[in-house]
Scaffold this motif. Sequence first.
Motif, PDB file in Angstrom:
ATOM      1  N   THR A 177     -25.340  24.643  24.189  1.00 18.37           N
ATOM      2  CA  THR A 177     -26.683  24.039  24.215  1.00 18.37           C
ATOM      3  C   THR A 177     -27.722  25.080  24.600  1.00 18.37           C
ATOM      4  OG1 THR A 177     -25.747  21.900  24.844  1.00 18.37           O
ATOM      5  CG2 THR A 177     -28.100  22.228  25.264  1.00 18.37           C
ATOM      6  N   TRP A 178     -27.387  25.892  25.592  1.00 18.23           N
ATOM      7  CA  TRP A 178     -28.303  26.930  26.059  1.00 18.23           C
ATOM      8  C   TRP A 178     -28.535  27.984  24.986  1.00 18.23           C
ATOM      9  CZ3 TRP A 178     -27.989  32.187  26.643  1.00 18.23           C
ATOM     10  CH2 TRP A 178     -28.982  32.798  27.416  1.00 18.23           C
ATOM     11  N   LEU A 179     -27.461  28.418  24.345  1.00 16.04           N
ATOM     12  CA  LEU A 179     -27.569  29.497  23.363  1.00 16.04           C
ATOM     13  C   LEU A 179     -28.428  29.079  22.174  1.00 16.04           C
ATOM     14  CD1 LEU A 179     -26.564  32.402  22.910  1.00 16.04           C
ATOM     15  CD2 LEU A 179     -24.689  31.452  21.569  1.00 16.04           C
ATOM     16  N   ALA A 180     -28.358  27.808  21.810  1.00 16.75           N
ATOM     17  CA  ALA A 180     -29.160  27.321  20.685  1.00 16.75           C
ATOM     18  C   ALA A 180     -30.651  27.471  20.966  1.00 16.75           C
ATOM     19  CB  ALA A 180     -28.821  25.863  20.400  1.00 16.75           C
ATOM     20  N   VAL A 228     -35.657  27.719  26.546  1.00 17.64           N
ATOM     21  CA  VAL A 228     -34.472  28.079  27.341  1.00 17.64           C
ATOM     22  C   VAL A 228     -34.513  27.369  28.689  1.00 17.64           C
ATOM     23  CG1 VAL A 228     -33.321  29.960  28.571  1.00 17.64           C
ATOM     24  CG2 VAL A 228     -34.093  30.306  26.222  1.00 17.64           C
ATOM     25  N   ALA A 229     -35.668  27.382  29.324  1.00 20.06           N
ATOM     26  CA  ALA A 229     -35.804  26.724  30.624  1.00 20.06           C
ATOM     27  C   ALA A 229     -35.540  25.219  30.504  1.00 20.06           C
ATOM     28  CB  ALA A 229     -37.200  26.976  31.200  1.00 20.06           C
ATOM     29  N   ARG A 230     -36.073  24.613  29.461  1.00 21.17           N
ATOM     30  CA  ARG A 230     -35.849  23.170  29.260  1.00 21.17           C
ATOM     31  C   ARG A 230     -34.359  22.878  29.037  1.00 21.17           C
ATOM     32  NH1 ARG A 230     -40.549  23.926  25.935  1.00 21.17           N
ATOM     33  NH2 ARG A 230     -42.417  23.194  27.033  1.00 21.17           N
ATOM     34  N   SER A 231     -33.683  23.766  28.323  1.00 16.98           N
ATOM     35  CA  SER A 231     -32.255  23.551  28.082  1.00 16.98           C
ATOM     36  C   SER A 231     -31.467  23.645  29.384  1.00 16.98           C
ATOM     37  CB  SER A 231     -31.728  24.562  27.066  1.00 16.98           C
ATOM     38  OG  SER A 231     -31.549  25.835  27.637  1.00 16.98           O
ATOM     39  N   LEU A 232     -31.901  24.512  30.293  1.00 17.04           N
ATOM     40  CA  LEU A 232     -31.226  24.634  31.585  1.00 17.04           C
ATOM     41  C   LEU A 232     -31.500  23.427  32.470  1.00 17.04           C
ATOM     42  CD1 LEU A 232     -31.726  28.418  32.442  1.00 17.04           C
ATOM     43  CD2 LEU A 232     -29.599  27.268  31.825  1.00 17.04           C
ATOM     44  N   VAL A 233     -32.692  22.877  32.363  1.00 16.51           N
ATOM     45  CA  VAL A 233     -33.005  21.662  33.121  1.00 16.51           C
ATOM     46  C   VAL A 233     -32.173  20.491  32.592  1.00 16.51           C
ATOM     47  CG1 VAL A 233     -34.801  19.964  33.626  1.00 16.51           C
ATOM     48  CG2 VAL A 233     -35.337  22.407  33.752  1.00 16.51           C
ATOM     49  N   ALA A 234     -32.042  20.426  31.266  1.00 15.21           N
ATOM     50  CA  ALA A 234     -31.305  19.319  30.639  1.00 15.21           C
ATOM     51  C   ALA A 234     -29.801  19.476  30.796  1.00 15.21           C
ATOM     52  CB  ALA A 234     -31.670  19.222  29.160  1.00 15.21           C
ATOM     53  N   GLY A 244     -35.128  21.933  44.383  1.00 17.60           N
ATOM     54  CA  GLY A 244     -35.224  20.641  43.735  1.00 17.60           C
ATOM     55  C   GLY A 244     -36.161  20.581  42.550  1.00 17.60           C
ATOM     56  N   ASP A 245     -36.335  19.364  42.046  1.00 15.92           N
ATOM     57  CA  ASP A 245     -37.090  19.132  40.814  1.00 15.92           C
ATOM     58  C   ASP A 245     -38.577  19.437  40.936  1.00 15.92           C
ATOM     59  OD1 ASP A 245     -34.726  18.324  39.755  1.00 15.92           O
ATOM     60  OD2 ASP A 245     -35.150  16.171  39.856  1.00 15.92           O
ATOM     61  N   SER A 246     -39.075  19.615  42.152  1.00 17.34           N
ATOM     62  CA  SER A 246     -40.493  19.942  42.311  1.00 17.34           C
ATOM     63  C   SER A 246     -40.819  21.334  41.763  1.00 17.34           C
ATOM     64  CB  SER A 246     -40.887  19.876  43.788  1.00 17.34           C
ATOM     65  OG  SER A 246     -40.150  20.826  44.550  1.00 17.34           O
ATOM     66  N   VAL A 247     -39.794  22.164  41.586  1.00 15.05           N
ATOM     67  CA  VAL A 247     -39.991  23.503  41.024  1.00 15.05           C
ATOM     68  C   VAL A 247     -40.101  23.389  39.507  1.00 15.05           C
ATOM     69  CG1 VAL A 247     -38.961  25.784  40.698  1.00 15.05           C
ATOM     70  CG2 VAL A 247     -38.738  24.633  42.903  1.00 15.05           C
ATOM     71  N   ASP A 248     -41.196  23.900  38.957  1.00 14.02           N
ATOM     72  CA  ASP A 248     -41.428  23.856  37.507  1.00 14.02           C
ATOM     73  C   ASP A 248     -40.746  25.067  36.876  1.00 14.02           C
ATOM     74  OD1 ASP A 248     -42.320  23.757  34.914  1.00 14.02           O
ATOM     75  OD2 ASP A 248     -44.412  23.338  35.428  1.00 14.02           O
ATOM     76  N   LEU A 249     -39.508  24.870  36.452  1.00 13.14           N
ATOM     77  CA  LEU A 249     -38.731  25.984  35.912  1.00 13.14           C
ATOM     78  C   LEU A 249     -39.336  26.517  34.613  1.00 13.14           C
ATOM     79  CD1 LEU A 249     -36.148  27.580  36.607  1.00 13.14           C
ATOM     80  CD2 LEU A 249     -34.926  26.121  34.989  1.00 13.14           C
ATOM     81  N   VAL A 250     -39.912  25.634  33.818  1.00 13.92           N
ATOM     82  CA  VAL A 250     -40.522  26.065  32.555  1.00 13.92           C
ATOM     83  C   VAL A 250     -41.677  27.024  32.824  1.00 13.92           C
ATOM     84  CG1 VAL A 250     -41.779  25.314  30.501  1.00 13.92           C
ATOM     85  CG2 VAL A 250     -39.817  23.990  31.310  1.00 13.92           C
ATOM     86  N   ALA A 251     -42.560  26.671  33.758  1.00 13.15           N
ATOM     87  CA  ALA A 251     -43.700  27.527  34.082  1.00 13.15           C
ATOM     88  C   ALA A 251     -43.244  28.875  34.641  1.00 13.15           C
ATOM     89  CB  ALA A 251     -44.612  26.825  35.085  1.00 13.15           C
TER      90      ALA A 251
END
Length: 210
Positions: A74-77, A100-106, A181-188
């Motif tokens: 999923t991540w590699l895609a 990539v960040a969204r895939s890691l969150v998901a 936790g989820d308060s960290v915006d990994l995408v940003a």
Amino acid sequence: MTGPQTARRKRANGVESRRRILDATVEIAGERGYDGTSIAAVSAKCGLPASSIYWHFKDKDDLIAAVIERSFETWLAAVELPGEEVGTPLERVILMTANVARSLVAAPDFLRLGLMLALERRPTEPRGRTVFLQVREIAHRRIAELVATLFPALPHDEVHTLTTYAVAGADGLFVHREVNGDSVDLVALFELHARFLYEAADRLAARTGH
């Protein structure tokens, strides 16, 4: 007609059972880690007997390795640079990094379980750790290819250094989110990381050109 239909139904049931087992393993391993994960716990979680789990997987280690492999796919895609019609090279890199960040969150299982196993030292190396290191090398090569494509003037050693730094930085940002936790915006954070890396690569390429 009964024979083929029965075979298709059995295959579908097998695929669904495997998915349920892997999903249950993700939850158990996420809560208890590698040592706390057991076939019995996975069986209780997914509602399938242990015999069904052993039909799909040899043992717990084989099961953990399969979880890492599935999540990695999923991540590699997501590590795919958008086409030139999307915008500037920097905009394309940032868009890819956000994906990539969204895939890691998901689907964080690949990195979460993999890092746990990679940091451990055991007399007998778990297959899950071996698989993680193998797929991590694939990820490293994919990112290096992207850097080399975007900055063809960069020498190989510079590409390697930038790729290593990119992967290490992504690890750190992921761990930061896991801790806070989820308060960290990994995408940003990933987008910012990508921007800094791109600018560094651009400066190195300009210097090399001169």
